[in-house]
Design a protein around this motif. Structure first.
Motif, PDB file in Angstrom:
ATOM      1  N   SER A 182       0.828  -1.224   0.000  1.00 27.76           N
ATOM      2  CA  SER A 182       0.000   0.000   0.000  1.00 27.76           C
ATOM      3  C   SER A 182       0.854   1.263   0.000  1.00 27.76           C
ATOM      4  CB  SER A 182      -0.928  -0.013   1.216  1.00 27.76           C
ATOM      5  OG  SER A 182      -0.178  -0.135   2.420  1.00 27.76           O
ATOM      6  N   PRO A 205       2.263   4.661  -0.818  1.00 31.81           N
ATOM      7  CA  PRO A 205       1.681   5.774  -1.611  1.00 31.81           C
ATOM      8  C   PRO A 205       2.616   6.183  -2.737  1.00 31.81           C
ATOM      9  CG  PRO A 205       2.544   6.585   0.464  1.00 31.81           C
ATOM     10  CD  PRO A 205       2.666   5.090   0.522  1.00 31.81           C
ATOM     11  N   SER A 206       2.031   6.816  -3.726  1.00 25.56           N
ATOM     12  CA  SER A 206       2.843   7.281  -4.856  1.00 25.56           C
ATOM     13  C   SER A 206       3.648   8.503  -4.436  1.00 25.56           C
ATOM     14  CB  SER A 206       1.949   7.621  -6.048  1.00 25.56           C
ATOM     15  OG  SER A 206       1.030   8.659  -5.689  1.00 25.56           O
ATOM     16  N   GLN A 248       1.926  11.888  -3.814  1.00 27.91           N
ATOM     17  CA  GLN A 248       0.979  12.017  -2.717  1.00 27.91           C
ATOM     18  C   GLN A 248       1.639  12.397  -1.393  1.00 27.91           C
ATOM     19  OE1 GLN A 248      -0.803   8.072  -2.990  1.00 27.91           O
ATOM     20  NE2 GLN A 248      -2.679   8.952  -3.880  1.00 27.91           N
ATOM     21  N   VAL A 249       2.887  12.071  -1.272  1.00 24.37           N
ATOM     22  CA  VAL A 249       3.594  12.247   0.014  1.00 24.37           C
ATOM     23  C   VAL A 249       4.884  13.011  -0.196  1.00 24.37           C
ATOM     24  CG1 VAL A 249       2.621  10.177   1.061  1.00 24.37           C
ATOM     25  CG2 VAL A 249       4.718  10.013  -0.301  1.00 24.37           C
ATOM     26  N   GLN A 273       8.274   8.833  -0.062  1.00 20.09           N
ATOM     27  CA  GLN A 273       7.578   7.558  -0.100  1.00 20.09           C
ATOM     28  C   GLN A 273       7.982   6.619   1.038  1.00 20.09           C
ATOM     29  OE1 GLN A 273       8.305   6.773  -4.507  1.00 20.09           O
ATOM     30  NE2 GLN A 273       6.291   5.779  -4.252  1.00 20.09           N
ATOM     31  N   ASN A 280       0.144   0.951   5.116  1.00 16.83           N
ATOM     32  CA  ASN A 280       0.422   2.387   5.082  1.00 16.83           C
ATOM     33  C   ASN A 280      -0.447   3.134   6.079  1.00 16.83           C
ATOM     34  OD1 ASN A 280       1.774   4.735   3.691  1.00 16.83           O
ATOM     35  ND2 ASN A 280      -0.376   5.265   3.322  1.00 16.83           N
ATOM     36  N   GLU A 281      -1.748   2.736   6.213  1.00 20.20           N
ATOM     37  CA  GLU A 281      -2.635   3.375   7.173  1.00 20.20           C
ATOM     38  C   GLU A 281      -2.177   3.126   8.614  1.00 20.20           C
ATOM     39  OE1 GLU A 281      -6.874   3.299   4.725  1.00 20.20           O
ATOM     40  OE2 GLU A 281      -6.335   1.646   6.074  1.00 20.20           O
ATOM     41  N   SER A 284       0.906   5.181   9.231  1.00 21.00           N
ATOM     42  CA  SER A 284       0.571   6.608   9.303  1.00 21.00           C
ATOM     43  C   SER A 284      -0.010   6.950  10.672  1.00 21.00           C
ATOM     44  CB  SER A 284      -0.435   6.970   8.190  1.00 21.00           C
ATOM     45  OG  SER A 284       0.134   6.785   6.925  1.00 21.00           O
ATOM     46  N   PRO A 291      -1.595  11.197   4.291  1.00 18.75           N
ATOM     47  CA  PRO A 291      -1.316  10.347   3.127  1.00 18.75           C
ATOM     48  C   PRO A 291      -0.220   9.310   3.378  1.00 18.75           C
ATOM     49  CG  PRO A 291      -0.505  12.565   2.759  1.00 18.75           C
ATOM     50  CD  PRO A 291      -1.325  12.626   3.992  1.00 18.75           C
ATOM     51  N   GLY A 292       0.573   9.551   4.380  1.00 17.01           N
ATOM     52  CA  GLY A 292       1.634   8.614   4.714  1.00 17.01           C
ATOM     53  C   GLY A 292       2.175   8.922   6.106  1.00 17.01           C
TER      54      GLY A 292
END
Length: 578
Positions: free
Chosen positions: A384, A386-387, A390-391, A394, A442-443, A446, A521-522
């Motif tokens: 998962s 993020p691209s 987005q962050v 990474q 990732n969640e 985070s 997002p991360g």
């Protein structure tokens, strides 16, 4: 006699205590010297008086002896004359020749004794007519001949005298020796007190000198021993060889005590003295030393060795590392970049730099090819991810916080991969649970990155995770300042309470979870295993708010906004006004 007790210095006023003490010592020395001189003078006077008395007695004795000798000689002369007259009568000698013989003998006696008017012997009528002059009294004897001279002049015919020069000389010498002995006895008996006093004074003085020398010697020995003992202990506590860079692999058996461990380290050339190691570790309360294999250097001091022993060894021997990199819980990638360039194990005098560069690290963790390669090796961890658009970074939050060794062949790519592999190894126990809860890796990372910074104890972290989940369930913004600070690029920097209270919660950023609902997002930092555990398994509460006391750090929870405002006023705003 001089009165020494009343003699005191009169010029001590105005002087310091030290000067007064020195003056009193000097005065005491002077008084003691005067007393010694007075005692010596008294002894000399007594000795001189005794000597004069002895001489007077000896002179009187010699005079009596001379008078006695003279009386004996006069008697002897009369006896010789009587015997000569008797011999003439018996042998019917010729009167004239007899008188000549007698006169000759008397003449010899007169010459020997120097005596006038000697008695005459009349033998013409064949009758002895001795006329002896009355003996002079002891008081009328004047200019008497010396005894020794008389003995040398006296020559008497062998047939008429039984006394000889040798016998008389022997008697004179014997009497002279007796007189000398009596005089010595007199002096010895006359002055026993002064001699005893002098002897005691000499003995006391010698004893004081000996005691002073012994005390000084003992003090010097103690000081020298303490000095060298202190130096030895200091060296034993410090590194055995501060310039040594070579590692030595040492095995510590299970159940080894401090004393035995010290013996092993001393035999391995790591420390100087096992006994000092034993006492020092007990004094510093270093306990719970682990068994296993360790890599030590002779440049380590006892504190470094003890702390390494407390960490525990490895089950198998490992090659010695060049250094260590410490990644602390809650570090951001920028902070990790600085840590990668710093050797956390550098001893005193050693370089604190590693072979790695912080800028090269930041370039590597943004390298797409490297990230793709890692995603292939660790698919569950990067499932998962993020691209990049987005962050901020990474790999933020994916490098596990821990202590990492590096070796001569360690590369920067290998080091970063090791950090990623460690995260994957720890999360392997949670992958199924995360999926069952309907969350992504990732969640979890985070949310765990926020929990890491908001709570300091395991209980607080579980409660704070519960607050965040309760808010997510009702689409309520998480409202964490941690995310805002990261968006501002200040996370990890020290901020004041006023700066934290005046934070811009309206900042335009995907990390602004005041205006945006849901998670960031991360991750914003690298969470610890405790924070990950609290996020995966949070407490079950009805809390929607929490606030921490700025002074004590204690966290207070509430279910309603009114309760929360009261806590904010009490534990934050009131502190700001003080």
């Amino acid at each position: 006699m001089t009165d020494f007790n009343n003699e005191k210095p009169n010029n001590l006023e105005g002087k310091s205590f030290k000067e007064q003490i020195l003056a009193e010592i000097e005065e005491a020395t002077r008084l003691r010297k005067l007393r010694d001189e007075e005692i010596l003078r008294e002894e000399q006077e007594k000795k001189e008086a005794a000597r004069q008395a002895s001489l007077l007695e000896a002179e009187q004795k010699a005079q009596r002896l001379r008078q006695s000798k003279d009386a004996e000689l006069i008697a002897e002369k009369i006896r010789i004359a009587s015997e000569a007259q008797k011999a003439l009568e018996e042998n019917k000698l010729d009167i004239d020749s007899s008188r000549q013989e007698v006169d000759k003998v008397l003449e010899n006696l007169e010459q020997a004794f120097d005596l006038p008017n000697q008695p005459k012997v009349d033998i013409r009528n064949d009758e002895p007519k001795p006329e002896v002059q009355e003996e002079e009294s002891d008081e009328n004897l004047v200019d008497e001949p010396d005894v020794e001279q008389v003995e040398e002049k006296l020559v008497i015919d062998e047939s008429s005298s039984s006394m000889t020069l040798e016998n008389k000389t022997e008697v004179s010498l014997t009497e002279s020796q007796d007189d000398s002995t009596e005089r010595d006895d007199f002096e010895a008996n006359e002055m026993p007190t002064s001699r005893g006093r002098r002897k005691r004074q000499k003995t006391d003085s010698l004893a004081k000198r000996i005691a002073s020398v012994l005390i000084s010697a003992i003090v010097i020995i103690l000081l020298v021993t303490s000095f060298f003992g202190y130096r030895y202990v200091t060296k034993a506590i410090g590194p055995l060889d501060s310039k040594s860079s070579e590692y030595v692999s040492v095995e510590i058996p299970a159940g080894s005590g401090n004393k035995y461990i010290g013996q092993i380290l001393e035999e391995s050339g790591i420390i100087k003295d096992a006994t000092i190691f034993n006492f020092y570790t007990k004094f510093k309360n270093y306990t719970n030393f682990g068994s296993g294999y360790y890599n030590f250097k002779a440049s380590m001091d006892l504190d470094e060795i003890s702390k390494l022993l407390q960490e525990g060894g490895t089950a198998e021997p490992e090659r010695p590392a060049l250094g260590k990199i410490l990644v602390t819980e809650g570090y951001t990638l920028k902070q990790i970049a600085t840590a990668v360039a710093t050797n956390a194990q550098a001893a005193k005098g050693e370089s604190k730099k590693t072979p790695f560069d912080s800028e090269e690290f930041m370039t590597l963790i943004q390298n797409k090819d490297f990230i793709s390669e890692m995603a292939e090796k660790y698919p569950k961890l990067f499932a998962s991810l993020p691209s990049a658009d987005q962050v901020t970074y990474q790999l933020e939050g994916y490098l596990f916080p821990a202590t990492y060794d590096y070796y001569e062949d360690t590369t920067l790519e290998g080091l970063v991969e090791h950090m990623l592999a460690t995260t994957d190894a720890y999360l392997a126990n949670y992958y199924d649970t995360i999926a069952a809860k309907g969350l992504t890796v990732n969640e979890v990372l985070s949310l765990a990155s926020l929990v890491e910074k908001e709570g300091s104890t395991d209980e607080d972290r579980r409660n704070i995770a519960s607050v965040f989940y309760n808010r997510l369930n009702i689409a309520m913004p998480l409202q964490s300042n941690i995310a805002i600070l990261y968006a501002m690029g200040k996370l990890g920097e020290k901020t004041t309470l006023a700066e934290d209270a005046a934070i811009d919660t309206a900042i335009d950023s995907p990390y602004n979870i005041y205006t945006n609902t849901g998670l960031t997002p991360g991750p914003v930092d690298s969470p610890s295993l405790s924070a990950i555990e609290a996020t995966v398994n949070p407490s079950s509460t009805d809390y929607y708010y929490f606030v921490a006391d700025v002074k004590t750090g204690a966290v207070y929870y509430s279910e309603t906004y009114e309760e929360h405002e009261a806590n904010v006023e009490k534990y934050i705003n009131s502190q700001l006004s003080q």
